[in-house]
Write an enzyme that holds these catalytic residues in place. Structure first.
Site, PDB file in Angstrom:
ATOM      1  N   LYS A  51       1.226  -1.198   0.284  1.00  0.00           N
ATOM      2  CA  LYS A  51      -0.124   0.137   0.474  1.00  0.00           C
ATOM      3  C   LYS A  51       0.931   0.576  -0.340  1.00  0.00           C
ATOM      4  CE  LYS A  51      -3.530  -2.612   1.465  1.00  0.00           C
ATOM      5  NZ  LYS A  51      -4.850  -3.309   3.210  1.00  0.00           N
ATOM      6  N   GLN A  95      -4.890  -1.987   8.767  1.00  0.00           N
ATOM      7  CA  GLN A  95      -5.046  -3.144   8.547  1.00  0.00           C
ATOM      8  C   GLN A  95      -5.579  -4.627   9.562  1.00  0.00           C
ATOM      9  OE1 GLN A  95      -3.130  -3.501   5.803  1.00  0.00           O
ATOM     10  NE2 GLN A  95      -3.814  -6.192   5.828  1.00  0.00           N
ATOM     11  N   ASP A 118     -11.411   2.678   2.888  1.00  0.00           N
ATOM     12  CA  ASP A 118     -11.834  -0.024   2.970  1.00  0.00           C
ATOM     13  C   ASP A 118     -12.957   0.428   2.591  1.00  0.00           C
ATOM     14  OD1 ASP A 118      -9.114  -0.916   2.910  1.00  0.00           O
ATOM     15  OD2 ASP A 118      -9.260  -1.020   4.504  1.00  0.00           O
TER      16      ASP A 118
END
Length: 277
Positions: A51, A95, A118
């Site tokens: 990322k 995460q 997300d």
């Protein structure tokens, strides 16, 4: 049989994002993503590294918070609160999975929907389900881009999604519906699963079982999208679809690796660049 190339398509999207970010910079607007990693799960560490690399490539600034495995839920929520209130942060990503002492749901709910790149917050999910603008979950949104950019017609087609997770299965069905497909969601309790799958023009496998979908599930000429990723003995990667078994009956298919995988990060970058409005 057409091989749907997720690497090439994700590269196109990252290049578009790079242009958009450069255009925003020329107006004096910078995009910044905050990435939070708790503990040192090896897979998570790799994902976070990828990322960060994608941020570098596209010109999105990334701020990294690497917290100890023993971090308490209160400490993590306090950090999220601070980031929610910072005007220079456009996206916040925690995460997953998290260590046992931290409740995933509490963390997802703590992120402001305006920074939820997300697309997991209940508000983001609600916006998706009623067709309002909001952040789309990256993997299902990536699947839509794969289909569209490969010239595969979605409107009017029968789509079967195997799997009903909150991260892939459910939002995938909603996005296919938004694109005017006729959608069936299957799961572990579905009766006559093979027969249902065989009706699909577009079959999307997100079951989490290595090579479960073989040719007995697939109609001749169907398009198969494989969302699964598993590491077999000997480190070889495979998906939820038995690629070798189905490749001769499909009209198009995504490989694993190199199919859906690269799209997830590309769509994350797209979310960061576009913001919620």
């Amino acid at each position: 049989m057409k091989l749907i190339d997720g690497k090439a398509i994700s590269q196109q999207i990252k290049d578009e994002v790079k242009e958009k970010v450069a255009a925003l910079k020329s107006e004096g607007k910078e995009r910044t993503l905050a990435v939070i990693l708790v503990g040192n799960d090896p897979a998570s560490t790799v994902y976070v590294g990828n990322k960060k690399k994608a941020c570098e490539y596209t010109g999105i600034r990334s701020e990294s918070y690497e917290l100890d495995e023993s971090t308490s839920q209160e400490e993590l929520l306090a950090l999220i609160d601070k980031l929610n209130n910072r005007e220079d942060i456009n996206g916040i990503l925690v995460q997953l999975p998290l260590p046992a002492q931290i409740e995933e749901k509490a963390v997802i709910n703590a992120i402001s929907p305006e920074k939820d790149v997300d697309g997991f917050h209940p508000v983001s999910v609600g916006r998706l389900s009623i067709g309002e603008k909001g952040f789309l979950p990256c993997t299902p949104a990536g699947v839509i881009e794969l289909l569209k950019r490969s010239g595969i017609e979605i409107a009017g087609k029968r789509c079967v999604v195997v799997g009903r997770s909150n991260i892939v299965g459910k939002p995938m069905a909603l996005l296919m519906l938004r694109e005017n497909a006729t959608v069936t969601i299957c799961h572990s309790r579905t009766e006559n699963l093979k027969e249902v799958c065989k009706q699909a023009d577009i079959l999307i496998a997100a079951v989490g079982k290595p090579k479960m979908i073989d040719r007995s599930y697939v109609r001749e000429g169907a398009v198969v999208i494989d969302v699964g990723i598993h590491r077999l003995e000997g480190k070889k990667l495979c998906g939820d679809v038995d690629f070798e078994d189905v490749k001769d009956v499909v009209s198009a298919i995504t490989p694993v690796p190199g199919g859906v995988g690269p799209m997830t990060i590309a769509m994350l970058m797209k979310n960061c660049a576009e913001g919620v409005h």
